[in-house]
Design a protein around this motif. Structure first.
Motif, mmCIF file in Angstrom:
data_model
loop_
_atom_site.group_PDB
_atom_site.id
_atom_site.type_symbol
_atom_site.label_atom_id
_atom_site.label_comp_id
_atom_site.label_asym_id
_atom_site.label_seq_id
_atom_site.Cartn_x
_atom_site.Cartn_y
_atom_site.Cartn_z
ATOM 1 N N LEU A 1 0.766 -1.165 -0.075
ATOM 2 C CA LEU A 1 0.009 0.037 -0.097
ATOM 3 C C LEU A 1 0.978 1.202 0.147
ATOM 4 N N MET A 2 0.560 2.236 -0.823
ATOM 5 C CA MET A 2 1.182 3.537 -0.856
ATOM 6 C C MET A 2 2.629 3.203 -1.253
ATOM 7 N N GLU A 3 2.702 2.364 -2.161
ATOM 8 C CA GLU A 3 3.951 2.149 -2.988
ATOM 9 C C GLU A 3 4.916 3.531 -3.445
ATOM 10 N N ASN A 4 6.048 3.521 -3.180
ATOM 11 C CA ASN A 4 6.785 4.744 -3.746
ATOM 12 C C ASN A 4 8.147 4.456 -4.601
ATOM 13 N N GLY A 5 8.049 3.216 -4.715
ATOM 14 C CA GLY A 5 9.225 2.792 -5.569
ATOM 15 C C GLY A 5 10.488 2.189 -4.712
ATOM 16 N N LEU A 6 10.452 2.530 -3.481
ATOM 17 C CA LEU A 6 11.280 1.825 -2.580
ATOM 18 C C LEU A 6 10.542 0.970 -1.409
ATOM 19 N N GLY A 7 9.352 1.268 -1.137
ATOM 20 C CA GLY A 7 8.882 0.648 -0.174
ATOM 21 C C GLY A 7 7.099 0.972 -0.061
ATOM 22 N N GLY A 8 6.614 0.471 1.017
ATOM 23 C CA GLY A 8 5.037 0.652 1.353
ATOM 24 C C GLY A 8 4.643 -0.138 2.484
ATOM 25 N N ARG B 1 0.616 -3.487 9.421
ATOM 26 C CA ARG B 1 1.361 -3.779 10.425
ATOM 27 C C ARG B 1 2.913 -3.645 10.413
ATOM 28 N N GLU B 2 3.295 -3.819 9.053
ATOM 29 C CA GLU B 2 4.755 -3.258 8.577
ATOM 30 C C GLU B 2 4.825 -2.604 7.547
ATOM 31 N N TYR B 3 5.995 -1.873 7.613
ATOM 32 C CA TYR B 3 6.621 -0.744 6.512
ATOM 33 C C TYR B 3 7.770 -1.679 5.983
ATOM 34 N N VAL B 4 7.229 -1.967 4.736
ATOM 35 C CA VAL B 4 8.307 -2.878 3.912
ATOM 36 C C VAL B 4 9.299 -2.223 2.858
ATOM 37 N N ILE B 5 10.394 -2.243 2.881
ATOM 38 C CA ILE B 5 11.521 -1.600 2.281
ATOM 39 C C ILE B 5 11.932 -2.665 1.116
ATOM 40 N N ARG C 1 11.740 -4.846 6.917
ATOM 41 C CA ARG C 1 10.658 -4.770 7.387
ATOM 42 C C ARG C 1 10.501 -4.338 8.705
ATOM 43 N N HIS C 2 9.944 -2.987 8.761
ATOM 44 C CA HIS C 2 10.019 -2.433 10.124
ATOM 45 C C HIS C 2 8.554 -2.500 10.609
#
Length: 304
Positions: A70-77, A83-87, A158-159
């Motif tokens: 979700l909200m992908e920006n080319g480096l992560g989302g 539950r996680e911010y994935v880079i 994954r944060h």
């Protein structure tokens, strides 16, 4: 804070070093050791032959990158459940600034960026840092995190709330490093899982490296740090009696297996002109087992 490495030493019989951080705690401040895999080989006996460039004997399948963020920006989302911010970083990619996860309980905490583990503290993040902030780039060695010596391969970071996970695939290994803090104790835990993607068996050596602070800054307190090794608990201990507020606390680094070598001498590990990317200790076998006050302090246990 911590440094992981994996190095092949030659091109034939492979032995690799993978080095990954593990556990931190204060009272204890524990750093659990990570995996350090050397890939070493037998060198030619004829010294007139040119050196052989180490290379993998077979290709490693690429890591599958996430594609439904979700909200992908080319480096992560964000993951679909939020539950996680994935880079996700391809070879040579970097975030524009450190993207950091703060992992802490009421007594203890540490920072993790997309490049690797950062500083650790106990009780007071300004006055009682256990290890320094380090995002340095530091042969062939590699780490399971992009820094200090990440392999030229894709990484997924994954944060999450209370943890960070690094995953990559290189040198025939799937490498998964999970960093988290114990919920009710001043302990940082690094759990490294390595999956062999090749058919043949591998020999693994696990090494951990980090530098003591035990105060506000390393330069101020390094001359006052007293190291000790407890062979029964497989733990390196450190105290700083000159820290007026936290002088009674004991920092420690422990592994779940008996180490076959330890040192608290930073110069022995890095070498006089060495760096975190090419530490001198990875180019030889054995340590002096120096655990003495007055040395340039670090902690470095090695286990198989």
């Amino acid at each position: 804070d911590t440094v992981p490495f994996l190095t092949p030493r030659s091109a034939h019989d492979t032995v690799g070093y993978v080095y990954a951080p593990t556990t931190d705690a204060q009272t204890g401040a524990i750093h659990q050791t990570a995996a350090h895999r050397p890939l070493h080989t037998h060198r030619p006996t004829d010294r007139t032959q040119p050196p052989i460039t180490p290379r993998d004997p077979e290709p490693t399948p690429p890591l599958q990158l996430p594609g439904d963020l979700l909200m992908e920006n080319g480096l992560g989302g964000f993951s679909r459940d939020g539950r996680e911010y994935v880079i996700h970083l391809r070879p040579g990619q970097h975030t524009p600034h450190p993207w950091v996860n703060v992992i802490a309980n009421p007594q203890f905490g540490f920072l993790v960026s997309e490049a690797g583990s950062g500083c650790t503290w106990a009780e007071n993040s300004g006055e009682n840092r256990l290890t320094p902030w380090r995002n340095d780039e530091t042969g062939l060695v590699w780490s399971p995190t992009p820094m200090p010596a990440g392999a030229e391969t894709a990484h997924v970071i994954r944060h999450g709330a209370g943890y960070s996970v690094f995953e990559s695939q290189s040198h025939g290994l799937n490498q998964n490093l999970r960093l988290f803090a114990a919920p009710a104790a001043p302990v940082k835990i690094a759990h490294l899982r390595l999956q062999n993607l090749w058919e043949r068996p591998r020999r693994i050596t696990v090494t951990y490296y980090a530098e003591w602070v035990l105060g506000t800054t390393r330069d101020t307190h390094q001359a006052h740090i007293i190291p000790e090794f407890d062979p029964d608990k497989h733990a390196l201990l450190a105290t700083n009696r000159f820290n007026s507020e936290f002088g009674e606390h004991v920092a420690f680094l422990a592994a779940n297996k008996k180490p076959h070598g330890v040192t608290t001498d930073r110069t022995e590990f890095l070498g006089r002109m060495g760096s975190l990317r090419t530490p001198a200790v990875l180019g030889r076998i054995g340590l002096a087992s120096a655990v003495n006050a007055g040395l340039d302090p670090c902690r470095h246990p090695t286990a198989r």
